[in-house]
Enzyme design. Structure first.
Site, mmCIF file in Angstrom:
data_model
loop_
_atom_site.group_PDB
_atom_site.id
_atom_site.type_symbol
_atom_site.label_atom_id
_atom_site.label_comp_id
_atom_site.label_asym_id
_atom_site.label_seq_id
_atom_site.Cartn_x
_atom_site.Cartn_y
_atom_site.Cartn_z
ATOM 1 N N GLU A 38 0.793 -1.237 0.000
ATOM 2 C CA GLU A 38 0.000 0.000 0.000
ATOM 3 C C GLU A 38 0.825 1.286 0.000
ATOM 4 O O GLU A 38 0.543 2.201 0.771
ATOM 5 C CB GLU A 38 -0.947 -0.003 1.202
ATOM 6 C CG GLU A 38 -1.865 -1.207 1.226
ATOM 7 C CD GLU A 38 -2.803 -1.228 2.433
ATOM 8 O OE1 GLU A 38 -2.641 -0.382 3.331
ATOM 9 O OE2 GLU A 38 -3.695 -2.086 2.457
ATOM 10 N N ASP A 72 -1.387 -4.010 -3.188
ATOM 11 C CA ASP A 72 -2.182 -2.793 -2.907
ATOM 12 C C ASP A 72 -3.672 -3.054 -3.086
ATOM 13 O O ASP A 72 -4.092 -4.088 -3.609
ATOM 14 C CB ASP A 72 -1.727 -1.629 -3.794
ATOM 15 C CG ASP A 72 -1.765 -0.288 -3.041
ATOM 16 O OD1 ASP A 72 -2.644 -0.109 -2.183
ATOM 17 O OD2 ASP A 72 -0.904 0.571 -3.331
ATOM 18 N N GLU A 132 -6.157 -10.708 -0.953
ATOM 19 C CA GLU A 132 -6.941 -10.481 0.279
ATOM 20 C C GLU A 132 -8.437 -10.440 -0.035
ATOM 21 O O GLU A 132 -9.178 -9.617 0.513
ATOM 22 C CB GLU A 132 -6.502 -9.178 0.949
ATOM 23 C CG GLU A 132 -5.009 -9.097 1.216
ATOM 24 C CD GLU A 132 -4.584 -7.863 2.006
ATOM 25 O OE1 GLU A 132 -5.467 -7.197 2.582
ATOM 26 O OE2 GLU A 132 -3.377 -7.581 2.041
HETATM 27 C C1 GLA Z 1 -4.887 -4.375 4.413
HETATM 28 C C2 GLA Z 1 -3.669 -5.187 4.804
HETATM 29 C C3 GLA Z 1 -4.030 -6.465 5.479
HETATM 30 C C4 GLA Z 1 -5.174 -6.296 6.429
HETATM 31 C C5 GLA Z 1 -6.319 -5.693 5.688
HETATM 32 C C6 GLA Z 1 -7.562 -5.582 6.470
HETATM 33 O O1 GLA Z 1 -5.438 -4.764 3.253
HETATM 34 O O2 GLA Z 1 -2.831 -5.473 3.737
HETATM 35 O O3 GLA Z 1 -2.927 -6.937 6.170
HETATM 36 O O4 GLA Z 1 -4.772 -5.503 7.502
HETATM 37 O O5 GLA Z 1 -5.920 -4.397 5.336
HETATM 38 O O6 GLA Z 1 -7.528 -6.207 7.635
#
Ligand code: GLA
Length: 441
Positions: free
Chosen positions: A181, A226, A296
């Site tokens: 990010e 990201d 994610e």
């Molecule tokens: C971001 C991070 C993750 C996690 C998520 C939400 O996407 O990369 O490690 O913390 O937020 O929990």
């Protein structure tokens, strides 16, 4: 006043956790038959055999895909149901929190490998790969970071961290999210860089981090990861462009990078029609030799104007269907990882809009049109609800509850993952598996 978790438990004990078939308004070849069968499938999904050749990982392996989830070793040890899902279904895992810089490095000179080591040991024992997340991020930093790190020592602090942590796991991981990010176009910094804690003291931290990671572990796949890039909104489009420039610059300067992680914290409002630019961007990265991982994935229903679990599950599974179909059409996508295993442990718990249920919002079990009660005020647009900020701030460690003095949440728990809080597969599971099956390899 019930807590968020009490509310969830009561909700589930009412038997409202829906599981089962493919409740999709889909264009899939199997969609029509599946929808016909949906009633029967719902009733029997909990008893369907989804192990062995029917598992996600078996279906994924046939399509040269790794499939996985974020989880902690602690949960695998304490919850046999979650452990069984993980060993049955997944071929790759990632630590939800324990390998981030804060938990990993409680003091400048002290490292805490126990939780990460336990996850790697679990993976070894069950033939499951593990990816590392993450070596450099603006959030979930150690408490000592601000008072300790200066422009003078930042490079040393970062490269030490990467040498020690990536060195510790050398040869044991599939990939590392080296930098997480780093782009935030609205910060108005050169290159779209986020004006975050690392950038402020070490503007060149990205190449430094990737070079240190390659030096520490020559074979692990080095990933830039990201969020906020999965639609064709103005913000996502600009962020994608900045990431592309970043990766081009890295390649031009011979900074090692193997993959881009697409976090995929998306919403039920996501549509393939609004992702043409996203698809082109993925193809461009493929053309540059990059691998792609959906790192994610979860599907947030926070803007839906209903608390009905069946409606939520249908919308969530439709987006799993469409989103995975899209990813499966992109040959560079080599892994799909959900952020959590079951709805019982999603980081989104408690991030719902707070306060009273908006007028017209249907509670669980009351179908019909939004704002259904005759004469009731029209339902407000979702934007009127108080929606918490997008993922990215590490708030999963302590999800925010209602502000002090405010009424308890009046919204049902989120249902963003493949498995319900009862550990049974939901329609999202079957949607995901069917979409994987449609991949052409
Ligand atoms: C971001 C991070 C993750 C996690 C998520 C939400 O996407 O990369 O490690 O913390 O937020 O929990």
């Amino acid at each position: 006043m019930p807590s968020i978790r009490q509310t969830r438990r009561r909700f589930l004990s009412n038997g409202l956790a829906v599981s089962g078939g493919l409740a999709l308004g889909s264009t899939s070849r199997t969609g029509f038959a599946a929808m016909q069968a949906v009633g029967a499938a719902k009733a029997s999904a909990a008893t369907q055999d989804i192990t062995g050749k029917n598992s996600l990982k078996a279906h994924a392996a046939r399509k040269k895909l790794l499939i996985g989830a974020a989880v902690e070793a602690q949960l695998l040890n304490s919850d046999a149901g979650v452990a069984k899902i993980v060993t049955d279904q997944f071929s790759i895992l990632v630590a939800e929190n324990s390998m981030k810089v804060g938990p990993m490095r409680p003091r400048p000179t002290a490292y805490s490998f126990e939780a990460g080591d336990a996850l790697v040991a679990f993976g070894d024992a069950h033939g499951i790969k593990v990816r590392g997340h993450n070596l450099c991020w603006h959030a979930q930093l150690p408490t000592w970071f601000n008072s300790y790190v200066t422009k003078d020592n930042a490079k040393q602090v970062l490269t030490d961290h990467i040498a020690v942590v990536a060195g510790h796991y050398k040869g044991k991981l599939h990939s590392w999210d080296v930098v997480n990010e780093a782009i935030q176009v609205s910060d108005n910094m050169p290159g779209g860089m986020r004006n975050g804690p690392w950038y402020k003291v070490l503007p060149d931290f990205i190449p430094i981090a990737f070079q240190a990671a390659r030096a520490a572990d020559p074979n692990v796949l080095l990933t830039y990861n990201d969020y906020g890039i999965e639609t064709d909104s103005d913000g996502d489009t600009k962020k994608r462009a900045a990431i592309l420039e970043l990766v081009r610059g890295m390649q031009a300067n011979k900074v090692p990078i193997d993959a881009v992680g697409i976090q995929s914290h998306i919403h039920t409002s996501w549509t393939a029609d609004n992702a043409k630019g996203f698809r082109e961007w993925m193809a461009t990265l493929r053309g540059m030799g990059l691998k792609l991982f959906a790192t994610e994935l979860d599907i947030n229903d926070d803007t839906m104007n209903t608390d009905d679990p069946a409606e939520i599950d249908a919308a969530v599974s439709k987006v799993y269907h469409d989103y995975i179909d899209m990813l499966m059409n992109e040959p560079a996508v080599e892994a799909v990882i959900t952020w959590g295993v079951t709805d019982a442990h999603t980081w989104l718990a408690g991030r719902r809009p707070t306060g009273p249920r908006p007028p017209g919002m249907r509670p669980a079990g009351q179908g019909g049109q939004p704002g259904a009660p005759a004469g009731a005020p029209a339902a407000p647009p979702p934007a009127q609800a108080q929606v918490l900020p997008p993922p990215a701030n590490g708030a999963d460690v302590q999800p925010p509850g209602p502000p002090p003095g405010q009424a308890a949440l009046h919204r049902a728990p989120e249902r963003p993952l493949l498995f319900g809080a009862d550990n049974n597969p939901k329609s999202a599971f079957f949607a995901m598996r069917d979409s994987i099956d449609r991949r052409k390899v």
